[in-house]
Structures are given as C-alpha cells and as structure tokens.
Scaffold this active site. Sequence first.
Site, PDB file in Angstrom:
ATOM      1  N   ASP A 122       0.821  -1.219   0.000  1.00  0.00           N
ATOM      2  CA  ASP A 122       0.000   0.000   0.000  1.00  0.00           C
ATOM      3  C   ASP A 122       0.853   1.265   0.000  1.00  0.00           C
ATOM      4  O   ASP A 122       1.998   1.262   0.449  1.00  0.00           O
ATOM      5  CB  ASP A 122      -0.915  -0.023   1.239  1.00  0.00           C
ATOM      6  CG  ASP A 122      -2.071   0.946   1.098  1.00  0.00           C
ATOM      7  OD1 ASP A 122      -2.406   1.324  -0.044  1.00  0.00           O
ATOM      8  OD2 ASP A 122      -2.639   1.335   2.134  1.00  0.00           O
ATOM      9  N   TRP A 175       2.871   7.975  -2.372  1.00  0.00           N
ATOM     10  CA  TRP A 175       4.304   8.082  -2.684  1.00  0.00           C
ATOM     11  C   TRP A 175       4.488   9.014  -3.890  1.00  0.00           C
ATOM     12  O   TRP A 175       5.328   9.914  -3.876  1.00  0.00           O
ATOM     13  CB  TRP A 175       4.863   6.698  -2.985  1.00  0.00           C
ATOM     14  CG  TRP A 175       6.323   6.657  -3.313  1.00  0.00           C
ATOM     15  CD1 TRP A 175       7.353   6.537  -2.431  1.00  0.00           C
ATOM     16  CD2 TRP A 175       6.916   6.733  -4.621  1.00  0.00           C
ATOM     17  NE1 TRP A 175       8.565   6.526  -3.105  1.00  0.00           N
ATOM     18  CE2 TRP A 175       8.319   6.650  -4.454  1.00  0.00           C
ATOM     19  CE3 TRP A 175       6.405   6.865  -5.917  1.00  0.00           C
ATOM     20  CZ2 TRP A 175       9.207   6.692  -5.532  1.00  0.00           C
ATOM     21  CZ3 TRP A 175       7.296   6.911  -6.980  1.00  0.00           C
ATOM     22  CH2 TRP A 175       8.680   6.824  -6.775  1.00  0.00           C
ATOM     23  N   HIS A 213       2.486   3.373  -8.843  1.00  0.00           N
ATOM     24  CA  HIS A 213       2.249   1.970  -9.201  1.00  0.00           C
ATOM     25  C   HIS A 213       3.426   1.432 -10.026  1.00  0.00           C
ATOM     26  O   HIS A 213       3.864   0.307  -9.848  1.00  0.00           O
ATOM     27  CB  HIS A 213       0.947   1.822  -9.982  1.00  0.00           C
ATOM     28  CG  HIS A 213      -0.274   2.233  -9.199  1.00  0.00           C
ATOM     29  ND1 HIS A 213      -0.506   1.801  -7.912  1.00  0.00           N
ATOM     30  CD2 HIS A 213      -1.314   3.051  -9.506  1.00  0.00           C
ATOM     31  CE1 HIS A 213      -1.640   2.325  -7.475  1.00  0.00           C
ATOM     32  NE2 HIS A 213      -2.147   3.089  -8.417  1.00  0.00           N
ATOM     33  N   SER A 215      -7.393  -5.233  -5.330  1.00  0.00           N
ATOM     34  CA  SER A 215      -8.517  -5.814  -4.587  1.00  0.00           C
ATOM     35  C   SER A 215      -9.811  -5.708  -5.386  1.00  0.00           C
ATOM     36  O   SER A 215      -9.908  -4.934  -6.353  1.00  0.00           O
ATOM     37  CB  SER A 215      -8.688  -5.088  -3.248  1.00  0.00           C
ATOM     38  OG  SER A 215      -9.260  -3.809  -3.461  1.00  0.00           O
ATOM     39  N   LEU A 266      10.550 -20.842  -4.779  1.00  0.00           N
ATOM     40  CA  LEU A 266       9.610 -19.936  -4.096  1.00  0.00           C
ATOM     41  C   LEU A 266       8.350 -19.866  -4.934  1.00  0.00           C
ATOM     42  O   LEU A 266       8.425 -19.828  -6.167  1.00  0.00           O
ATOM     43  CB  LEU A 266      10.226 -18.526  -3.996  1.00  0.00           C
ATOM     44  CG  LEU A 266       9.288 -17.372  -3.649  1.00  0.00           C
ATOM     45  CD1 LEU A 266       8.912 -17.393  -2.164  1.00  0.00           C
ATOM     46  CD2 LEU A 266       9.916 -16.020  -3.973  1.00  0.00           C
ATOM     47  N   ILE A 303      -6.796  -4.510   7.414  1.00  0.00           N
ATOM     48  CA  ILE A 303      -6.545  -5.680   6.570  1.00  0.00           C
ATOM     49  C   ILE A 303      -7.103  -5.483   5.152  1.00  0.00           C
ATOM     50  O   ILE A 303      -6.654  -6.132   4.215  1.00  0.00           O
ATOM     51  CB  ILE A 303      -7.163  -6.941   7.249  1.00  0.00           C
ATOM     52  CG1 ILE A 303      -6.424  -7.251   8.581  1.00  0.00           C
ATOM     53  CG2 ILE A 303      -7.151  -8.169   6.351  1.00  0.00           C
ATOM     54  CD1 ILE A 303      -4.923  -7.522   8.447  1.00  0.00           C
ATOM     55  N   SER A 304      -8.086  -4.573   5.001  1.00  0.00           N
ATOM     56  CA  SER A 304      -8.660  -4.266   3.689  1.00  0.00           C
ATOM     57  C   SER A 304      -9.028  -5.505   2.869  1.00  0.00           C
ATOM     58  O   SER A 304      -8.676  -5.610   1.681  1.00  0.00           O
ATOM     59  CB  SER A 304      -7.699  -3.364   2.885  1.00  0.00           C
ATOM     60  OG  SER A 304      -7.426  -2.182   3.574  1.00  0.00           O
TER      61      SER A 304
HETATM   62  C1  IPE Z   1      -5.417  -2.600  -0.191  1.00  0.00           C
HETATM   63  O1  IPE Z   1      -5.081  -1.270  -0.346  1.00  0.00           O
HETATM   64  C2  IPE Z   1      -5.416  -3.302  -1.509  1.00  0.00           C
HETATM   65  C3  IPE Z   1      -4.090  -3.503  -2.108  1.00  0.00           C
HETATM   66  C4  IPE Z   1      -2.949  -3.182  -1.572  1.00  0.00           C
HETATM   67  C5  IPE Z   1      -4.095  -4.153  -3.372  1.00  0.00           C
HETATM   68  P1  IPE Z   1      -6.210  -0.142  -0.519  1.00  0.00           P
HETATM   69  O2  IPE Z   1      -5.501   1.146  -0.655  1.00  0.00           O
HETATM   70  O3  IPE Z   1      -7.122  -0.525  -1.612  1.00  0.00           O
HETATM   71  O4  IPE Z   1      -7.005  -0.248   0.856  1.00  0.00           O
HETATM   72  P2  IPE Z   1      -7.713   0.876   1.708  1.00  0.00           P
HETATM   73  O5  IPE Z   1      -8.645   1.605   0.820  1.00  0.00           O
HETATM   74  O6  IPE Z   1      -6.636   1.756   2.254  1.00  0.00           O
HETATM   75  O7  IPE Z   1      -8.389   0.126   2.812  1.00  0.00           O
HETATM   76  C1  IPE Z   2      -1.561   0.277  -3.340  1.00  0.00           C
HETATM   77  O1  IPE Z   2      -1.338   1.636  -3.371  1.00  0.00           O
HETATM   78  C2  IPE Z   2      -1.777  -0.323  -4.707  1.00  0.00           C
HETATM   79  C3  IPE Z   2      -3.174  -0.663  -5.013  1.00  0.00           C
HETATM   80  C4  IPE Z   2      -4.156  -0.658  -4.163  1.00  0.00           C
HETATM   81  C5  IPE Z   2      -3.475  -1.042  -6.368  1.00  0.00           C
HETATM   82  P1  IPE Z   2      -2.551   2.671  -3.426  1.00  0.00           P
HETATM   83  O2  IPE Z   2      -2.924   2.908  -4.834  1.00  0.00           O
HETATM   84  O3  IPE Z   2      -3.650   2.233  -2.539  1.00  0.00           O
HETATM   85  O4  IPE Z   2      -1.878   3.982  -2.853  1.00  0.00           O
HETATM   86  P2  IPE Z   2      -2.431   4.896  -1.702  1.00  0.00           P
HETATM   87  O5  IPE Z   2      -2.714   4.003  -0.532  1.00  0.00           O
HETATM   88  O6  IPE Z   2      -3.679   5.551  -2.215  1.00  0.00           O
HETATM   89  O7  IPE Z   2      -1.339   5.867  -1.416  1.00  0.00           O
HETATM   90 MG    MG Z   3      -4.045   2.436  -0.579  1.00  0.00          MG
END
Ligand code: IPE
Ligand code: IPE
Ligand code: MG
Length: 276
Positions: free
Chosen positions: A37, A42, A54, A82, A148, A212-213
């Site tokens: 996340d 970033w 990304h 997700s 792995l 945990i999302s």
């Molecule tokens: C969780 O991150 C999903 C992934 C890392 C793929 P999110 O950014 O989607 O989750 P929330 O919205 O902070 O809970």
């Molecule tokens: C995690 O980073 C990657 C995915 C969920 C695809 P985010 O895109 O959620 O980045 P933030 O949490 O909004 O900074």
């Molecule tokens: Mg995020």
Amino acid sequence: MKALTLTNNAQTESDKKLQEEIAKSGKIPTHIAIIMDGNGRWAQTKGNIRIFGHKAGVDSVRDITESCAQLGVKHLTLYAFSTENWDRPTVEVNGLMKILVKSLKNEAKRLNENNIKFVTIGQIERLPEKCQRQISEVTELTKDNDRLQLCLALSYSGRWDITEAVKRLSEQVKEGKLEPQDIDDSMISSHLSTGEVPDPDLIIRTSGEFRISNFLLWQLAYSELYITETYWPDFRRAELYEAIKSYQQRDRRYGKVKNNGYSKSASASVLKEIIS
Ligand code: IPE
Ligand code: IPE
Ligand code: MG
C-alpha cells in the site's frame, strides 16, 4: 532443480552476510503475505500523479521477491489489486492493468531463471484479455519451479474467497457427496483459493494503515502482523529484514499457554478455592 543464481544485479557480499545472520537468528517465515500500500501517496508527495507510484512499486516487487527466494521463504503472496479497487477511476485501473501486462512480460524470464513459480488468486476472469493471456503464459512457463511460489492476489478479496469456498462445499452437499456435519476447518481451508498453501506466518502492510482491507481473512487467523509507515515503492529488502527480525521475536502461542504456565502450587484444590 534449476541454478539458484540471479540473472543480473548479482547479490552483494554484504547482503549475503545480512541474510545469513537473519537465518541464524531465528526461523525464516515459510509464508509472507504483503499488502502493498501507499503507491498513490508516494507519487503525490513527489508531485506526480498516482500511477507513477504503481510503476515504481514494480521495483519493490522484484527486490522483495528476490530477497525472499534467497532467504528460503517458500511462499510470497502479494496483494496487488482488490475487488474494491475496481471502483477507482478508470484511468487508474487501466494504468494498473497495463503495468501488470508489461511487468509480467519483462519479469517472466527472470522469474523462471530464478526457479520461482508464479501463480495468481482472485477473479482473474474479470481482468482484461491481455492480462489474462500474460498471466497464463507466465504461470505455464514457471509451473515446475520449486524454490519460491510467488502469488499475486488480483481482483481478490477475502470475502470473495470465503464465499466461493462456501459455494463449492454447498454443491457437494447438494450432490449428496458431503454431510454438513463433516465440514471442518481444514476442509474450508482447502477449498479457498490458496488451497494447500500454508497460512501466512507474517503479514506486512506498508504505508502505515492499521487494517486488513479484505485480504486473506480466513488464512490470517494466527499470522503475525508487521505494519510500517514506509510507502510500498520505498519498501526494499533492508526493511523486509527488519520485519523478519521482528517476527523472530514474537511469541506465537496460538491461544495456548507457554511451558504449561502453572506452578506446582496451583493444584486442583487451590484452583477450586480461587474459582469458588
Ligand atoms: C489494499 O489497499 C489493496 C491492495 C494493496 C491491493 P487499498 O488502498 O485498496 O485499501 P484501503 O482503501 O486503504 O483500505
Ligand atoms: C496500493 O497503493 C496499490 C493498489 C491498491 C493497487 P494505493 O494505490 O492504494 O496507494 P495509496 O494508498 O492511495 O497511497
Ligand atoms: Mg491504498
């Protein structure tokens, strides 16, 4: 068994030493799962649009995968997209899918040469055709590798996973192949998308969020958690080592008590007195 050497960016001597120290200082987790996340934040802190984060995150995936393989971790599960992420702006979803296709193309040979098996969990059929094709190619190419197992969770959610397992078990009940009273813990586990993969020992979440999302909801029952403020594109092996060291200090009790936990004086009569 294939050669265990890296194809490029050969491992430094000091890194090898660090890994040896970690291996000596305690148990290496068999299964590490990571909620990657903070990519968007970033990029934004650097004045860029979220998609840059990304793209940068792919370098972290490579570094963490390689270091896990070198350390002897057997399973690495990465939460990459997700079920809920489909509701992000189309431009971001499309960008993520393009990055996925390109990265899989670029990394396939390297994964294979490093004897890493690539698999996915999630609703892969919801991904664009191009992604599905690329996933199939890398999965097929690496299917016999055994150093792995790298699992990407794509269009994944823990609730979806449990729902699918319930559906499959219900079908068996309907067909008369299974009695409801015979359904147990391990049967549910083996019907999840993770199948026979052992539950994660360690779950890492980057970007400082304490949630945990909808990740591996069933599988994380007794996983140790490690949360770091670091955004995913900045998360590299040095911090992975910190997470593993922290894991090695944990006292995993699984609900039991350590070393019996009672002195001899706690006899049945004493207990009776305390409880009455
Ligand atoms: C969780 O991150 C999903 C992934 C890392 C793929 P999110 O950014 O989607 O989750 P929330 O919205 O902070 O809970
Ligand atoms: C995690 O980073 C990657 C995915 C969920 C695809 P985010 O895109 O959620 O980045 P933030 O949490 O909004 O900074
Ligand atoms: Mg995020």
